[in-house]
Scaffold this motif. Structure first.
Motif, PDB file in Angstrom:
ATOM      1  N   LEU A  98       0.820  -1.209   0.000  1.00  0.00           N
ATOM      2  CA  LEU A  98       0.000   0.000   0.000  1.00  0.00           C
ATOM      3  C   LEU A  98       0.858   1.265   0.000  1.00  0.00           C
ATOM      4  O   LEU A  98       0.582   2.217  -0.738  1.00  0.00           O
ATOM      5  CB  LEU A  98      -0.925  -0.004   1.221  1.00  0.00           C
ATOM      6  CG  LEU A  98      -2.098  -0.980   1.174  1.00  0.00           C
ATOM      7  CD1 LEU A  98      -2.695  -1.176   2.560  1.00  0.00           C
ATOM      8  CD2 LEU A  98      -3.162  -0.495   0.200  1.00  0.00           C
ATOM      9  N   VAL A  99       1.895   1.272   0.827  1.00  0.00           N
ATOM     10  CA  VAL A  99       2.789   2.443   0.868  1.00  0.00           C
ATOM     11  C   VAL A  99       3.477   2.622  -0.485  1.00  0.00           C
ATOM     12  O   VAL A  99       3.566   3.736  -1.018  1.00  0.00           O
ATOM     13  CB  VAL A  99       3.825   2.288   1.997  1.00  0.00           C
ATOM     14  CG1 VAL A  99       4.853   3.416   1.938  1.00  0.00           C
ATOM     15  CG2 VAL A  99       3.137   2.279   3.361  1.00  0.00           C
ATOM     16  N   SER A 190      -7.750   8.101  -2.180  1.00  0.00           N
ATOM     17  CA  SER A 190      -7.168   8.677  -3.397  1.00  0.00           C
ATOM     18  C   SER A 190      -6.367   7.655  -4.202  1.00  0.00           C
ATOM     19  O   SER A 190      -5.775   7.991  -5.223  1.00  0.00           O
ATOM     20  CB  SER A 190      -6.252   9.855  -3.037  1.00  0.00           C
ATOM     21  OG  SER A 190      -5.170   9.430  -2.231  1.00  0.00           O
ATOM     22  N   MET A 191      -6.375   6.406  -3.763  1.00  0.00           N
ATOM     23  CA  MET A 191      -5.609   5.359  -4.446  1.00  0.00           C
ATOM     24  C   MET A 191      -6.545   4.574  -5.368  1.00  0.00           C
ATOM     25  O   MET A 191      -7.269   3.685  -4.927  1.00  0.00           O
ATOM     26  CB  MET A 191      -4.928   4.448  -3.424  1.00  0.00           C
ATOM     27  CG  MET A 191      -3.858   5.163  -2.621  1.00  0.00           C
ATOM     28  SD  MET A 191      -3.149   4.187  -1.263  1.00  0.00           S
ATOM     29  CE  MET A 191      -2.501   2.768  -2.144  1.00  0.00           C
ATOM     30  N   ASN A 192      -6.506   4.918  -6.635  1.00  0.00           N
ATOM     31  CA  ASN A 192      -7.435   4.318  -7.605  1.00  0.00           C
ATOM     32  C   ASN A 192      -6.835   3.100  -8.314  1.00  0.00           C
ATOM     33  O   ASN A 192      -7.010   2.919  -9.515  1.00  0.00           O
ATOM     34  CB  ASN A 192      -7.846   5.370  -8.637  1.00  0.00           C
ATOM     35  CG  ASN A 192      -8.725   6.449  -8.023  1.00  0.00           C
ATOM     36  OD1 ASN A 192      -9.847   6.197  -7.609  1.00  0.00           O
ATOM     37  ND2 ASN A 192      -8.195   7.660  -7.940  1.00  0.00           N
ATOM     38  N   ASN A 215     -12.155  -2.192   2.033  1.00  0.00           N
ATOM     39  CA  ASN A 215     -13.069  -2.233   0.891  1.00  0.00           C
ATOM     40  C   ASN A 215     -13.855  -0.936   0.745  1.00  0.00           C
ATOM     41  O   ASN A 215     -14.114  -0.466  -0.367  1.00  0.00           O
ATOM     42  CB  ASN A 215     -14.025  -3.419   1.054  1.00  0.00           C
ATOM     43  CG  ASN A 215     -14.813  -3.722  -0.196  1.00  0.00           C
ATOM     44  OD1 ASN A 215     -14.298  -3.594  -1.313  1.00  0.00           O
ATOM     45  ND2 ASN A 215     -16.052  -4.124  -0.037  1.00  0.00           N
ATOM     46  N   LYS A 216     -14.199  -0.338   1.859  1.00  0.00           N
ATOM     47  CA  LYS A 216     -14.948   0.919   1.867  1.00  0.00           C
ATOM     48  C   LYS A 216     -14.075   2.092   1.411  1.00  0.00           C
ATOM     49  O   LYS A 216     -14.522   2.954   0.644  1.00  0.00           O
ATOM     50  CB  LYS A 216     -15.486   1.183   3.277  1.00  0.00           C
ATOM     51  CG  LYS A 216     -16.164   2.530   3.463  1.00  0.00           C
ATOM     52  CD  LYS A 216     -16.557   2.726   4.930  1.00  0.00           C
ATOM     53  CE  LYS A 216     -17.084   4.130   5.184  1.00  0.00           C
ATOM     54  NZ  LYS A 216     -17.384   4.351   6.627  1.00  0.00           N
ATOM     55  N   LEU A 217     -12.825   2.123   1.874  1.00  0.00           N
ATOM     56  CA  LEU A 217     -11.961   3.278   1.629  1.00  0.00           C
ATOM     57  C   LEU A 217     -11.260   3.235   0.274  1.00  0.00           C
ATOM     58  O   LEU A 217     -10.991   4.285  -0.311  1.00  0.00           O
ATOM     59  CB  LEU A 217     -10.909   3.387   2.742  1.00  0.00           C
ATOM     60  CG  LEU A 217     -11.428   3.756   4.134  1.00  0.00           C
ATOM     61  CD1 LEU A 217     -10.314   3.700   5.164  1.00  0.00           C
ATOM     62  CD2 LEU A 217     -12.066   5.143   4.123  1.00  0.00           C
ATOM     63  N   LEU A 218     -10.964   2.035  -0.218  1.00  0.00           N
ATOM     64  CA  LEU A 218     -10.299   1.927  -1.519  1.00  0.00           C
ATOM     65  C   LEU A 218     -11.342   2.040  -2.632  1.00  0.00           C
ATOM     66  O   LEU A 218     -12.297   1.259  -2.665  1.00  0.00           O
ATOM     67  CB  LEU A 218      -9.544   0.597  -1.622  1.00  0.00           C
ATOM     68  CG  LEU A 218      -8.247   0.519  -0.814  1.00  0.00           C
ATOM     69  CD1 LEU A 218      -7.814  -0.928  -0.609  1.00  0.00           C
ATOM     70  CD2 LEU A 218      -7.136   1.329  -1.493  1.00  0.00           C
TER      71      LEU A 218
END
Length: 254
Positions: A98-99, A190-192, A215-218
Motif C-alpha cells: 500500500l505504501v 485517493s488510491m485508484n 473495501n470501503k476506503l479503496l
C-alpha cells in the motif's frame, strides 16, 4: 522453493514462470515458504511469481520501518526492470504494498491484500513477556490460524527463535510500532488502483471489520471471504485462496 532462489546485486528472491509479474511480499513473521501454494499454481496459469526476501533484520534500526521496506521494493523492481507489477501482500507485506502503491502508482497494475496491516491489527504484544516460554509462543502462533494445527513445529520454532534473539526482537518491535504509526486511512480514498481483498472470516490479528474498512476506503476494490480461516489464508486454504485470486485476476483482465 529453496532451489529457485536467485541473487541479483543485493537482492535474494524466488522467481518462477513467465508472464505478468506477481510480486509477493511476506509478513513480519512469515517467510517465502508461506506462499508455496501460490508459487506452484500461478506460473501454470501464465504468470511470473517473484518473491523477494525482505531485509527484516538487516537494516539499521532507524531504517527498520514500513517506508524503508517500500524503498527496498522500489530498488528491487528497478533492478528487475518491472513497471507493471501486481503486488500481493500478507500482513506487513500488504502494508508495504500500500505504501509503495501510494508513492509509485505508475509502477503498480494491481494490489492484492490478505490480512494486511495499514489500518489496524492486534500484535502478539509489545513486550513478549513470556518469550522464553515455548508453550506461550506456541499458543500465540496458533492464534494466527483458525485451525491451530497449521502452526507446525517448524513455524513455532521460527517464531520462538525470533523473539528470543535480541537483535531480531528489537527490529520486530520497531516494525510493529512503525506499522501502527503509518496508518493509511487518509491515503486510501485517493488510491485508484484495482485491489483484490482476500480475507479470513476468523482473522483475529486483522479482524474482518478491517477488510470491510479497506473495501470501503479503496475506490476500486473487491472483497472475498474465506470461511474457517485466520490471518494467513494462502497457508490455511491455499487452493481456495488461489481460486479467489485467479477469479479476481481474470475479472480485471490481468
Amino acid at each position: 522453493m529453496e532451489k529457485n532462489f536467485k541473487e541479483d546485486k543485493d537482492f535474494k528472491y524466488v522467481e518462477i514462470g513467465e508472464g505478468q509479474p506477481i510480486i509477493i511480499l511476506h509478513g513480519l513473521m512469515g517467510g517465502l515458504s508461506n506462499f508455496a501454494g501460490v508459487a506452484e499454481f500461478f506460473p501454470k496459469q501464465g504468470y511470473k511469481v517473484i518473491i523477494p526476501e525482505l531485509p527484516i533484520y538487516e537494516l539499521p534500526l532507524l531504517k527498520t520501518n514500513v517506508k524503508s521496506f517500500s524503498d527496498y521494493l522500489k530498488s528491487f523492481l528497478t533492478v528487475k526492470e518491472i513497471d507493471n507489477a501486481i503486488l500481493l501482500g500478507n500482513s506487513l507485506g500488504g502494508h508495504i504494498s500500500l505504501v509503495f502503491a501510494k508513492n509509485h502508482p505508475e509502477l503498480v497494475k494491481g494490489l492484492v491484500l490478505a490480512g494486511s496491516s495499514g489500518l489496524y491489527e492486534n500484535s502478539m504484544g509489545e513486550s513478549y513477556p513470556k518469550r522464553g516460554d515455548y508453550g506461550y509462543i506456541q499458543s500465540k502462533a496458533q492464534e494466527v490460524f483458525y485451525n491451530p494445527e497449521v502452526a507446525t513445529k517448524e513455524i513455532v520454532d521460527e517464531v520462538f527463535e525470533v523473539v528470543n534473539d535480541r537483535n531480531k526482537l528489537i527490529r520486530t518491535l520497531a516494525i510493529a510500532k512503525s506499522a501502527i504509526r503509518h496508518n493509511m486511512a487518509k491515503d486510501l480514498p485517493s488510491m485508484n488502483i484495482p485491489t483484490g481483498i482476500i480475507w479470513g472470516e476468523n482473522d483475529i490479528v486483522t479482524p474482518p471489520n478491517v477488510a470491510e474498512e479497506f473495501n470501503k476506503l479503496l475506490p476500486d476494490s473487491d472483497l472475498y471471504w474465506l470461511k474457517e480461516c485466520g490471518h494467513a489464508p494462502m497457508m490455511e486454504h491455499p487452493d481456495l485462496f488461489n481460486e479467489k485470486l485467479l477469479n479476481w485476476l481474470k475479472k480485471r483482465n490481468f
